[in-house]
Scaffold this motif. Structure first.
Motif, mmCIF file in Angstrom:
data_model
loop_
_atom_site.group_PDB
_atom_site.id
_atom_site.type_symbol
_atom_site.label_atom_id
_atom_site.label_comp_id
_atom_site.label_asym_id
_atom_site.label_seq_id
_atom_site.Cartn_x
_atom_site.Cartn_y
_atom_site.Cartn_z
ATOM 1 N N TYR A 51 15.822 4.762 -7.265
ATOM 2 C CA TYR A 51 15.583 3.341 -7.537
ATOM 3 C C TYR A 51 14.112 3.057 -7.811
ATOM 4 O O TYR A 51 13.792 2.180 -8.612
ATOM 5 C CB TYR A 51 16.134 2.460 -6.412
ATOM 6 C CG TYR A 51 17.630 2.577 -6.296
ATOM 7 C CD1 TYR A 51 18.442 2.545 -7.425
ATOM 8 C CD2 TYR A 51 18.242 2.755 -5.074
ATOM 9 C CE1 TYR A 51 19.818 2.678 -7.333
ATOM 10 C CE2 TYR A 51 19.621 2.880 -4.972
ATOM 11 C CZ TYR A 51 20.401 2.849 -6.101
ATOM 12 O OH TYR A 51 21.763 2.973 -6.017
ATOM 13 N N THR A 52 13.230 3.818 -7.193
ATOM 14 C CA THR A 52 11.805 3.691 -7.502
ATOM 15 C C THR A 52 11.552 4.138 -8.938
ATOM 16 O O THR A 52 10.815 3.487 -9.680
ATOM 17 C CB THR A 52 10.961 4.515 -6.506
ATOM 18 O OG1 THR A 52 11.220 4.028 -5.181
ATOM 19 C CG2 THR A 52 9.484 4.410 -6.814
ATOM 20 N N THR A 57 10.447 3.033 -14.662
ATOM 21 C CA THR A 57 10.714 3.447 -16.046
ATOM 22 C C THR A 57 11.580 2.481 -16.841
ATOM 23 O O THR A 57 11.526 2.496 -18.073
ATOM 24 C CB THR A 57 11.367 4.843 -16.093
ATOM 25 O OG1 THR A 57 12.617 4.793 -15.395
ATOM 26 C CG2 THR A 57 10.453 5.891 -15.485
ATOM 27 N N SER A 58 12.358 1.662 -16.166
ATOM 28 C CA SER A 58 13.259 0.748 -16.877
ATOM 29 C C SER A 58 12.933 -0.717 -16.619
ATOM 30 O O SER A 58 12.836 -1.507 -17.552
ATOM 31 C CB SER A 58 14.707 1.008 -16.473
ATOM 32 O OG SER A 58 15.099 2.309 -16.819
ATOM 33 N N LEU A 62 10.895 -3.657 -18.978
ATOM 34 C CA LEU A 62 11.709 -4.817 -19.341
ATOM 35 C C LEU A 62 10.988 -6.111 -18.951
ATOM 36 O O LEU A 62 10.992 -7.084 -19.712
ATOM 37 C CB LEU A 62 13.081 -4.735 -18.664
ATOM 38 C CG LEU A 62 14.083 -5.839 -18.985
ATOM 39 C CD1 LEU A 62 14.390 -5.879 -20.479
ATOM 40 C CD2 LEU A 62 15.365 -5.627 -18.177
ATOM 41 N N VAL A 63 10.357 -6.119 -17.797
ATOM 42 C CA VAL A 63 9.584 -7.282 -17.357
ATOM 43 C C VAL A 63 8.448 -7.557 -18.348
ATOM 44 O O VAL A 63 8.227 -8.704 -18.744
ATOM 45 C CB VAL A 63 9.034 -7.084 -15.920
ATOM 46 C CG1 VAL A 63 8.041 -8.176 -15.557
ATOM 47 C CG2 VAL A 63 10.176 -7.040 -14.908
ATOM 48 N N LYS A 64 7.773 -6.516 -18.760
ATOM 49 C CA LYS A 64 6.669 -6.691 -19.722
ATOM 50 C C LYS A 64 7.175 -7.244 -21.049
ATOM 51 O O LYS A 64 6.530 -8.098 -21.660
ATOM 52 C CB LYS A 64 5.934 -5.371 -19.927
ATOM 53 C CG LYS A 64 5.083 -4.997 -18.740
ATOM 54 C CD LYS A 64 4.325 -3.722 -18.955
ATOM 55 C CE LYS A 64 3.554 -3.411 -17.682
ATOM 56 N NZ LYS A 64 2.794 -2.212 -17.752
ATOM 57 N N ARG A 82 13.108 -7.585 -11.070
ATOM 58 C CA ARG A 82 12.085 -6.778 -10.399
ATOM 59 C C ARG A 82 12.126 -7.025 -8.885
ATOM 60 O O ARG A 82 12.102 -6.081 -8.086
ATOM 61 C CB ARG A 82 10.697 -7.101 -10.947
ATOM 62 C CG ARG A 82 9.612 -6.235 -10.290
ATOM 63 C CD ARG A 82 8.243 -6.549 -10.795
ATOM 64 N NE ARG A 82 7.870 -7.884 -10.343
ATOM 65 C CZ ARG A 82 6.881 -8.591 -10.852
ATOM 66 N NH1 ARG A 82 6.160 -8.127 -11.842
ATOM 67 N NH2 ARG A 82 6.607 -9.790 -10.373
ATOM 68 N N TYR A 83 12.220 -8.284 -8.494
ATOM 69 C CA TYR A 83 12.259 -8.630 -7.073
ATOM 70 C C TYR A 83 13.483 -8.013 -6.389
ATOM 71 O O TYR A 83 13.382 -7.509 -5.263
ATOM 72 C CB TYR A 83 12.262 -10.153 -6.905
ATOM 73 C CG TYR A 83 12.383 -10.604 -5.477
ATOM 74 C CD1 TYR A 83 11.341 -10.422 -4.580
ATOM 75 C CD2 TYR A 83 13.547 -11.211 -5.013
ATOM 76 C CE1 TYR A 83 11.451 -10.829 -3.254
ATOM 77 C CE2 TYR A 83 13.667 -11.615 -3.699
ATOM 78 C CZ TYR A 83 12.622 -11.427 -2.821
ATOM 79 O OH TYR A 83 12.747 -11.828 -1.518
#
Length: 99
Positions: A51-52, A57-58, A62-64, A82-83
């Motif tokens: 999960y880290t 990597t994913s 996606l947030v950016k 992300r949270y």
């Protein structure tokens, strides 16, 4: 509501990708909370690593991408994803300290 079975299949349509990934992350977190007691320390460590890795990597890319759109709805969804991953990782770490 997004379809968790389609998470990751919506490349190019960031809104759909975010919706499906958010649904998937929420389900993953809820399911993990229900079953965390069933996992051995070795399984928890492997999941923590996985999960880290997914977060780095994913999810963060996606947030950016969402941030680059400057559309508040998309940015909010990305931050919630992300949270959710960060909560999952923290929950696993806390459980490992107990066991």
């Amino acid at each position: 509501m997004g379809d968790f079975t389609k998470a990751g299949l919506d490349k190019g349509d960031i809104e759909k990708e975010l919706e499906h990934t958010l649904t998937s992350a929420r389900m993953l977190y809820r399911t993990y909370l229900l079953t965390i007691e069933d996992y051995s320390s070795e399984e928890l460590l492997a999941d923590l690593k996985e999960y880290t890795h997914q977060l780095e990597t994913s999810i963060l890319p996606l947030v950016k991408r969402a941030e680059a759109t400057k559309v508040p709805k998309l940015v909010d969804m990305a931050y919630e994803i992300r949270y959710t991953y960060e909560k999952l990782i923290q929950t696993i770490k806390e459980h490992l300290e107990i066991t």
